[in-house]
Enzyme design. Structure first.
Site, PDB file in Angstrom:
ATOM      1  N   SER A  91       0.808  -1.212   0.000  1.00  0.00           N
ATOM      2  CA  SER A  91       0.000   0.000   0.000  1.00  0.00           C
ATOM      3  C   SER A  91       0.847   1.271   0.000  1.00  0.00           C
ATOM      4  O   SER A  91       0.388   2.323   0.429  1.00  0.00           O
ATOM      5  CB  SER A  91      -0.943  -0.002   1.213  1.00  0.00           C
ATOM      6  OG  SER A  91      -0.230  -0.173   2.417  1.00  0.00           O
ATOM      7  N   THR A  94       7.188   0.953   0.680  1.00  0.00           N
ATOM      8  CA  THR A  94       8.545   1.283   0.240  1.00  0.00           C
ATOM      9  C   THR A  94       8.686   2.775  -0.021  1.00  0.00           C
ATOM     10  O   THR A  94       9.686   3.400   0.357  1.00  0.00           O
ATOM     11  CB  THR A  94       8.898   0.489  -1.038  1.00  0.00           C
ATOM     12  OG1 THR A  94       8.655  -0.906  -0.817  1.00  0.00           O
ATOM     13  CG2 THR A  94      10.354   0.690  -1.421  1.00  0.00           C
ATOM     14  N   HIS A 154       4.124  -4.041   9.632  1.00  0.00           N
ATOM     15  CA  HIS A 154       2.783  -4.317   9.101  1.00  0.00           C
ATOM     16  C   HIS A 154       1.836  -4.717  10.231  1.00  0.00           C
ATOM     17  O   HIS A 154       0.670  -5.025   9.986  1.00  0.00           O
ATOM     18  CB  HIS A 154       2.835  -5.458   8.082  1.00  0.00           C
ATOM     19  CG  HIS A 154       3.476  -5.103   6.778  1.00  0.00           C
ATOM     20  ND1 HIS A 154       3.275  -3.884   6.157  1.00  0.00           N
ATOM     21  CD2 HIS A 154       4.291  -5.820   5.952  1.00  0.00           C
ATOM     22  CE1 HIS A 154       3.963  -3.863   5.009  1.00  0.00           C
ATOM     23  NE2 HIS A 154       4.584  -5.009   4.872  1.00  0.00           N
ATOM     24  N   ARG A 176      -4.068   2.319   1.170  1.00  0.00           N
ATOM     25  CA  ARG A 176      -4.333   2.461  -0.258  1.00  0.00           C
ATOM     26  C   ARG A 176      -5.732   1.929  -0.553  1.00  0.00           C
ATOM     27  O   ARG A 176      -6.235   1.065   0.161  1.00  0.00           O
ATOM     28  CB  ARG A 176      -3.280   1.654  -1.036  1.00  0.00           C
ATOM     29  CG  ARG A 176      -3.255   1.833  -2.530  1.00  0.00           C
ATOM     30  CD  ARG A 176      -2.143   0.972  -3.110  1.00  0.00           C
ATOM     31  NE  ARG A 176      -1.927   1.188  -4.536  1.00  0.00           N
ATOM     32  CZ  ARG A 176      -1.072   0.509  -5.286  1.00  0.00           C
ATOM     33  NH1 ARG A 176      -0.337  -0.455  -4.724  1.00  0.00           N
ATOM     34  NH2 ARG A 176      -0.920   0.778  -6.564  1.00  0.00           N
ATOM     35  N   SER A 184      -2.224  -5.477  -6.337  1.00  0.00           N
ATOM     36  CA  SER A 184      -0.786  -5.430  -6.066  1.00  0.00           C
ATOM     37  C   SER A 184      -0.334  -6.628  -5.237  1.00  0.00           C
ATOM     38  O   SER A 184       0.704  -7.237  -5.509  1.00  0.00           O
ATOM     39  CB  SER A 184      -0.446  -4.126  -5.339  1.00  0.00           C
ATOM     40  OG  SER A 184       0.945  -3.980  -5.185  1.00  0.00           O
ATOM     41  N   TYR A 242      -2.493   6.733   0.019  1.00  0.00           N
ATOM     42  CA  TYR A 242      -1.634   6.627  -1.159  1.00  0.00           C
ATOM     43  C   TYR A 242      -2.140   7.527  -2.287  1.00  0.00           C
ATOM     44  O   TYR A 242      -1.366   8.231  -2.934  1.00  0.00           O
ATOM     45  CB  TYR A 242      -1.620   5.163  -1.602  1.00  0.00           C
ATOM     46  CG  TYR A 242      -0.717   4.842  -2.761  1.00  0.00           C
ATOM     47  CD1 TYR A 242       0.631   4.517  -2.563  1.00  0.00           C
ATOM     48  CD2 TYR A 242      -1.205   4.813  -4.070  1.00  0.00           C
ATOM     49  CE1 TYR A 242       1.456   4.191  -3.624  1.00  0.00           C
ATOM     50  CE2 TYR A 242      -0.384   4.488  -5.139  1.00  0.00           C
ATOM     51  CZ  TYR A 242       0.941   4.176  -4.910  1.00  0.00           C
ATOM     52  OH  TYR A 242       1.759   3.847  -5.959  1.00  0.00           O
ATOM     53  N   LYS A 309       4.061  -1.201 -10.768  1.00  0.00           N
ATOM     54  CA  LYS A 309       3.486  -0.103 -11.542  1.00  0.00           C
ATOM     55  C   LYS A 309       3.320   1.188 -10.739  1.00  0.00           C
ATOM     56  O   LYS A 309       3.494   2.278 -11.261  1.00  0.00           O
ATOM     57  CB  LYS A 309       2.115  -0.515 -12.097  1.00  0.00           C
ATOM     58  CG  LYS A 309       2.165  -1.401 -13.326  1.00  0.00           C
ATOM     59  CD  LYS A 309       0.770  -1.535 -13.927  1.00  0.00           C
ATOM     60  CE  LYS A 309       0.795  -2.300 -15.242  1.00  0.00           C
ATOM     61  NZ  LYS A 309      -0.560  -2.379 -15.849  1.00  0.00           N
TER      62      LYS A 309
END
Length: 346
Positions: A91, A94, A154, A176, A184, A242, A309
């Site tokens: 989500s 990184t 997490h 997200r 994802s 996000y 992506k």
């Protein structure tokens, strides 16, 4: 003879599959007696990447993660200056780690060449509690870490150690749109699963996702835990979306920097420091770096699989009308009335 030929030609693939399967088995054999005994009492379901996920403290988790989280909960001592970056997988984790590291560690000379993010993956600079620091039943020495210490996790809010919850350390949570998060996760887990395991179909994965059976899920419980805390204690928890960051990153970076205690000065804004950080940490920039094309910063997962992506709305290429309807109704049922909502981008 044909059997011999088939075996000969498939030797490499079979060998890799056996190796990966053995790695999973070996990991679980290393579990402590305490953890193995606990697993016997926990509900379990078929996993996406491993044979099973277990329901630990009302969230789904893999055996090795449970052991690491137990150690994290028992031993971690937070400092007032600590910063914890939390998320449900896939989500924007990184990206948030890169941005927070760049903000907190920026120098008066702004963003210079040879920045740590150009030679180190964000997950090495901002280590996970459960995947790095407390993995493999180890007790890390965190005394030498530069302050403010940045960590990633997490783990749902309700399962964070008391030392984090009761201290004045700050938590930044990113989430997200569940539509994009699902796609994802599905891509990522099919890339990193052992070759000996069959791929999880989109349809099967979607049913598991909607049932809440996903690592650190259900997703709605995870989100609501941090969301409610951010409403009650806005100085303690910053809740980011996000999609908002993709829409107006400069505004979100100012908000993030202020929350982290490192606001941008007027001079920094004039010099374009915000834009430089945004560019340094952009998907395009990070994906091109050699350190993110190779190596393994999270357990045995290849860094290259962390960058796919980073788009908003990619879910439209995968969802059927029935899937859209089902997930929309689920989100309304679980999130309705909380004040937390997501725009569905078409």
């Amino acid at each position: 003879m044909s059997n011999v030929l088939i075996n000969f030609h498939s030797t490499n693939t079979t060998s890799m599959a056996i190796t990966q399967f053995n790695e999973v088995v070996a990991e679980e054999e290393k579990l402590s007696h305490e953890c193995k005994q606990l697993l016997l009492s926990l509900p379990k379901e078929k996993g996406w990447r491993t044979p099973h996920l277990y329901l630990y403290q009302n969230f789904w988790c893999q055996p090795t993660e449970i052991q690491a989280i137990m150690s994290f909960q028992k031993h971690f001592q937070a400092k007032e200056s600590d910063i914890v970056l939390a998320s449900i997988p896939k989500s924007g984790t990184t990206w948030l780690k890169a941005l927070a590291f760049a903000i907190v560690n920026r120098k008066p000379s702004a963003i210079s060449k040879n920045h740590p993010l150009e030679s180190s993956n964000p997950h090495d600079l901002v280590p996970f509690f459960e995947y790095k620091l407390y993995a493999n039943d180890q007790l890390p020495d965190l005394s030498t870490m530069t302050e403010p210490r940045l960590f990633g996790t997490h783990v749902p809010f309700a399962s964070l150690p008391n030392s984090i919850v009761k201290s004045n350390c700050r938590i930044v949570y990113i989430c997200r749109n569940p539509f994009d998060t699902f796609v994802s996760i599905w891509h990522f887990l099919n890339k990193i699963k052992p070759r000996s395991s069959p791929s999880v179909s989109l349809e099967e994965a979607f049913e598991m996702y909607c049932n809440g059976v996903i690592g650190f899920g259900p997703f709605w419980t995870h989100m609501l835990g941090y969301w409610k805390e951010s409403i009650e204690k806005p100085d303690k928890v910053l809740f980011l979306k996000y999609e908002d960051m993709k829409g107006d990153l400069s505004f979100q970076l100012k908000k993030l920097a202020k929350f982290l205690g490192s606001p941008f000065s007027v001079e920094e804004e004039r010099k374009g420091v915000i834009e430089k950080i945004a560019k340094l940490c952009s998907f395009e920039s990070m994906k091109q770096l050699e350190v993110n094309k190779s190596g393994k910063s999270i357990k045995n997962f290849e860094n290259k699989n962390l960058f796919r992506k980073a788009e908003v709305g990619d879910w439209v290429n995968y969802f059927s009308p029935l899937m859209v309807d089902k997930l929309s109704k689920l989100m309304e049922e679980k999130l309705g009335g909380s004040g937390l909502s997501f725009r569905v981008f078409h």
